[in-house]
Structure formats: C-alpha cells, structure tokens
Design an enzyme around this catalytic site. Structure first.
Site, PDB file in Angstrom:
ATOM      1  N   GLU A 132       0.898  -1.198  -0.105  1.00 20.59           N
ATOM      2  CA  GLU A 132      -0.036   0.070  -0.134  1.00 20.59           C
ATOM      3  C   GLU A 132       0.965   1.182   0.197  1.00 20.59           C
ATOM      4  OE1 GLU A 132      -3.071   1.204  -0.537  1.00 20.59           O
ATOM      5  OE2 GLU A 132      -4.030   1.664   1.053  1.00 20.59           O
TER       6      GLU A 132
ATOM      7  N   THR B 172      -3.910   8.857  -4.517  1.00 17.69           N
ATOM      8  CA  THR B 172      -4.168   9.030  -2.957  1.00 17.69           C
ATOM      9  C   THR B 172      -2.907   9.783  -2.862  1.00 17.69           C
ATOM     10  OG1 THR B 172      -4.874   6.825  -2.846  1.00 17.69           O
ATOM     11  CG2 THR B 172      -3.868   7.797  -0.929  1.00 17.69           C
TER      12      THR B 172
HETATM   13  N1  HSE Z   1      -6.736   7.254   4.540  1.00 17.86           N
HETATM   14  C1  HSE Z   1      -6.266   7.126   3.115  1.00 17.86           C
HETATM   15  C2  HSE Z   1      -6.575   8.744   2.842  1.00 17.86           C
HETATM   16  C3  HSE Z   1      -7.313   6.180   2.417  1.00 17.86           C
HETATM   17  O1  HSE Z   1      -7.811   9.045   2.803  1.00 17.86           O
HETATM   18  O2  HSE Z   1      -5.640   9.321   2.220  1.00 17.86           O
HETATM   19  C4  HSE Z   1      -6.524   6.104   1.177  1.00 17.86           C
HETATM   20  O3  HSE Z   1      -5.290   5.255   0.816  1.00 17.86           O
END
Ligand code: HSE
Length: 309
Positions: free
Chosen positions: A129, A182
């Site tokens: 990830e 992201t």
């Molecule tokens: N918590 C993360 C974000 C989830 O909102 O950036 C996405 O990978």
C-alpha cells in the site's frame, strides 16, 4: 496442502467520514479475484494481470511488494506465482491497491499453512500500500483482512481493533469515473488543524465507535461528519455536494468521501433505504456529463476469503 488457491479480495471504504487514516469497513459486492500458486523455483513472479494495465515486475506492483516483504521475512523453501484479476479500478477510492497488496500475502500465508495472524498479514500488506500512497497506513487493508469495521489504533507497533457491525447497516457507493491519486489527495491536506475542528472530529470518532457497539443508528448518523479532511478534498470531486444532499434527502445516515476519492460512500439503515439512496444519487449525477457507477453492498464481516473450496 494445496499448491494453488483462488481468493476474493474485497474493496473497502477508508476513513468513514471522521476517522481519517484509522477507520474503515469492508464491502461485499466489489473486489478482485487472485490466484496464488506455490512453485518449486524460488522467488515471487506475477504471471497474469487482467482488467487493468499494471506492472508485472514484483517490485513495482503493490501485490508484488507486499509479497516480497513477507517472502523475505519468512524465507520459505518455495516460490510463488501471482495472478491478478483486477476488478477494482486503480485510483477509485475503494481500496484498489490494498486489495491487491492484501491478496498476495493472504494467499501465500494460506499456502504455507497460516503461520501469520491477521495483524501480521496487515503489516506486510502495508508495504505494498505504501508504494501507492507514499505513506504507510492500514485503514483500507485492515477491514479487507479482518472484515467488518476496523480501527487502526496504531501503525507502529501495528494494533488493529475489530469493531462490531450493526446488522442493518448498508453501504451505497458512487464512483465517478475520474482518477484521483491517493498521493495527490494527501498532498493537498494541511499539516495543522484548528483545535475546535480536532475536538469535533474526535468526538465524532468516539461517538461512531460507540454507535457501532450499541447499534445506535441515530448516534451513527450524527457522528458521520468530517470537518477536517472533506472541506479540502471535496473540491477534487465534481458535484460532491449534490450527491451528499441527495443521499441525505433520501434518508441516508451519512455520506462522505470514500478513502481519498473520487468514490463517495453513503451508509443507510436497511437495504431498502440504501437502494432508494442509490436511485437518488444516480438521478443527481445523471445531470452531469461524468460517467459513473453505483453499488449497494452489505457490510462484509468476513473480509478476504478463499473462493475455491
Ligand atoms: N486514509 C487514506 C487517505 C486512505 O484518505 O488518504 C486512502 O489510501
């Protein structure tokens, strides 16, 4: 012991409005299939990818990176081949990279006789990830591996809490077909937040967790509110406010950005309301020129699973 397994690695919703980087839940109608095969030759190979154009080199592929991290730690006396049947669009905000990163380690663990527990699997999946988001967080991975709702209490050391899922809770999702990376949607966030917003946010996180424990749908409704992240990120999602207001008018408990977007999730009490919400947000988004998909899903309390036995 089998030499090959086929698994379903589900999509997930991270953040759940107020719980940026800590809360998440697992979906059951959307996910990737993967086949993991034990080989006599050593090493990790990605031998097939269908659905989306992703790198075959293990060190450039999230499923490969997590597999390599676990492989190097366990040093098994065999190798593994990975096939990925990708159905979750990368950059959709419903845990596409974490489904791949989790699938490879879950499959390898099963083929090795399950030496690792769910927290350890989460730790290796986080390595994959991190390739996609430039930062290690587990709020998509944990619900996929544990099922239901999860809270990542800490990343180092990793501690994942499994939260109860009220039986009548349903998710509706809309996925506008635009891509938001992201890493980019993290880059626009402020490093500091006003104390008053922090107070509101942690009151909401605590209330949401209590609402899940007590199946208090009214409390869940008032807690599904994000005053820290949504004001920044919603600008990246065309017509976010229209979707939110149509979902709430159709009787939803709450509506917020799924992970880093562009998908938007809605939680409702009962499947009937979740479907009514779907109709309502479809009708709102049909007025735009953006192609979109919607789904209704029960919360998946099982998580990632074998689908070959
Ligand atoms: N918590 C993360 C974000 C989830 O909102 O950036 C996405 O990978």
């Amino acid at each position: 012991m089998s030499k090959e397994i086929r698994i379903f690695s589900p999509a997930t919703v991270a953040n759940v409005a107020c719980g940026f980087d800590v809360l998440g839940f697992c979906l059951d109608t959307i996910g990737d299939d993967m086949v993991i095969r034990k080989t006599e030759g050593k090493g990790i190979k990605i031998t097939k990818i269908e659905g989306y154009d992703l790198p075959f080199e293990p060190e450039k592929n999230v499923a490969g990176v997590s597999a390599l991290a676990m492989y190097e730690a366990l040093q098994p006396d065999c190798g593994f081949e990975i096939e990925i049947y990708k159905k979750i669009k990368p950059g959709s905000g419903i845990g596409s990279s974490s489904a791949s990163a989790s699938g490879s380690v879950f499959g390898m663990n099963a083929l090795l006789g399950n030496p690792l527990n769910k927290t350890e699997l989460t730790k290796y999946a986080m390595k994959g990830e991190a390739l996609a988001s430039n930062c290690e967080h587990a709020d998509n991975i944990a619900p996929g591996i544990f099922g239901g709702f999860t809270l990542v209490k800490s990343v180092n050391p990793l501690q994942v809490l499994q939260l109860p899922t009220p039986s009548d809770l349903y998710a509706t999702l809309i996925h506008p077909q635009i891509e938001i990376k992201t890493s980019e949607s993290r880059a626009i966030l402020p490093n500091k937040i006003p104390l008053q917003n922090a107070i509101t946010q942690w009151a909401n996180v605590g209330s949401l967790v209590h609402g899940l424990h007590t199946s208090d749908y009214e409390l869940i409704k008032t807690a599904l509110n994000d005053v820290v992240i949504e004001p920044y990120r919603k600008q990246l999602i065309p017509h976010f406010n229209d979707v939110k207001s149509s979902a709430l008018s159709a009787g939803a408990l709450g509506c917020a950005i799924s992970g880093s977007g562009p998908s938007i999730f809605v939680l409702s009490k009962g499947e009937k309301t979740a479907k009514k919400v779907e109709e309502s947000i479809r009708s709102a988004y049909s007025k735009t020129d953006i192609v979109f998909e919607t789904y209704v899903s029960k919360i998946n309390t099982e998580g990632i699973k074998r689908i070959d036995d």
